[in-house]
Scaffold this motif. Structure first.
Motif, short mmCIF file in Angstrom:
data_model
loop_
_atom_site.label_atom_id
_atom_site.label_comp_id
_atom_site.label_asym_id
_atom_site.label_seq_id
_atom_site.Cartn_x
_atom_site.Cartn_y
_atom_site.Cartn_z
N ASP A 1 0.85 -1.20 0.00
CA ASP A 1 0.00 0.00 0.00
C ASP A 1 0.89 1.26 0.00
O ASP A 1 2.12 1.16 0.13
CB ASP A 1 -0.99 -0.02 1.17
N ILE A 2 0.23 2.41 -0.13
CA ILE A 2 0.98 3.67 -0.31
C ILE A 2 1.98 3.90 0.82
O ILE A 2 3.13 4.28 0.59
CB ILE A 2 0.00 4.86 -0.38
N GLU A 3 1.51 3.62 2.04
CA GLU A 3 2.38 3.87 3.20
C GLU A 3 3.63 2.98 3.16
O GLU A 3 4.75 3.44 3.40
CB GLU A 3 1.58 3.59 4.47
N ALA A 4 3.41 1.70 2.82
CA ALA A 4 4.54 0.76 2.77
C ALA A 4 5.49 1.13 1.62
O ALA A 4 6.71 1.04 1.77
CB ALA A 4 4.03 -0.66 2.61
N VAL A 5 4.90 1.59 0.49
CA VAL A 5 5.75 2.03 -0.64
C VAL A 5 6.63 3.20 -0.18
O VAL A 5 7.83 3.24 -0.47
CB VAL A 5 4.90 2.43 -1.86
#
Ligand SMILES: Nc1ncnc2c1ncn2[C@@H]1O[C@H](COP(=O)(O)OP(=O)(O)OP(=O)(O)O)[C@@H](O)[C@H]1O
Length: 317
Positions: free
Chosen positions: A167-171
């Protein structure tokens, strides 16, 4: 130069020419991003660099030494994150994985534990050191995978699709980690299909199409050359007279007019000050400029078109 690849070619037994005459450099302290459609030859190239596959032709130099049959000097200094779940043991904890992967790299338990703790602390996952991998989020698992690849402090990190399924946060976390590593001098080579991620993270770009390298160089140069033409949208408070339009046309190419909104292409940056001078005599409702990004660059090279569908600008590969 940390790694030099010269004239690499590989065909498979079924006749597929996977890569042809690839030459590129991987410098220390930079993130090099391998871009290309499915089947372009990225994984084949990575496998050859990692000595998992033999090329038909070509040479690889690591720290300016030609690697012949023995890739140990390169492999000893390389961490690898492949696009699969095979990078870790999911029933073990991060620390147990570090000890296992450390041993594969010739590290004793004590050193692997110390390096692992340092990495967990650096990437804010110290609290998870004894949690089995299964119980971690997908993003955390990816960070631990990267930590396993870094356990022996390699100079070179290779990642195949490191943000797949995140997800965006992990990216963003992966992005921050890779940028930190590059700033510490690690050479990073990664493949990705996510062009927005590539645009944010890449220092260098390798663009590959049907096994051939069609662009190799710095991202900044690539985008700069591609953005020689400026796309500008101006909304005037009222329609221009014929005379005013003629003056505007002598400064910039008008590509569309919608009521009082004009879309312009400025092909010569010297005309920018002329345009601004011209615009000061009007009441403006809006002014936008748009820079082309990596997605437009890739579209141009891969599909042979640019933003307005034509092929008339860009850089020569
Ligand atoms: N073992 C193999 N035998 C035959 N052909 C192969 C083999 N491995 C790869 N190929 C072919 O070589 C070409 C390059 O494949 P490669 O996996 O390197 O592409 P890629 O750029 O990594 O693609 P993707 O983005 O889908 O991972 C493709 O045509 C592929 O089908």
């Amino acid at each position: 130069m940390l790694l030099k690849v010269r004239n690499l070619s590989k065909s498979f037994q079924n006749g597929t020419k996977a890569i042809e005459d690839l030459s590129f450099d991987i410098p220390a302290g930079k993130i090099t991003t391998f871009l290309g459609f499915n089947g372009a030859g990225k994984t084949t190239s990575l496998k050859i660099i990692l000595n998992l596959l033999l090329p038909d032709e070509g040479k690889i130099y690591f720290e300016n030494k030609l690697l012949k049959n023995d890739f140990t000097p390169l492999l000893k200094q390389t961490g690898v994150v492949l696009e699969s779940a095979r990078n870790m043991f999911y029933a073990l904890t991060p620390m147990e994985n570090f000890i296992y992967w450390g041993a594969q790299r010739g590290l004793n338990k004590k050193v692997a534990r110390k390096n692992g703790l340092e990495l967990l602390e650096k990437f804010d996952l110290l609290s998870k050191k004894d949690t089995v991998i299964f119980e971690l989020s997908r993003g955390m698992q990816q960070i631990i995978t990267i930590c396993c690849a870094l356990i022996s402090k390699p100079k070179f990190l290779v990642l195949d699709e490191p943000t797949l399924g995140l997800d965006i946060e992990a990216v963003e976390t992966v992005e921050r980690i890779l940028k930190t590593l590059a700033s510490e001098g690690v050479a990073i080579l990664l493949t990705t299909h996510e062009l927005a991620f590539a645009q944010r993270i890449a220092d260098q770009i390798l663009l590959i199409k049907k096994g051939r390298l069609i662009y190799s160089g710095s991202k900044a140069d690539c985008l700069d050359k591609f953005n020689q033409e400026k796309f500008i949208t101006v909304q005037f408070s009222q329609a221009l007279s014929n005379n005013q339009r003629a003056v505007l046309e002598s400064i910039a190419k008008i590509i569309s007019i919608n009521n009082t909104t004009y879309q312009l292409i400025l092909s010569n940056r010297k005309n920018l000050s002329h345009l601004l001078k011209f615009l000061t005599q009007f009441k403006l409702m809006d002014l936008k400029t748009k820079n082309k990004g990596l997605n437009e660059v890739v579209d141009f090279y891969m599909k042979g078109k640019n933003e307005d569908g034509s092929i008339k600008s860009g850089i020569s590969a």
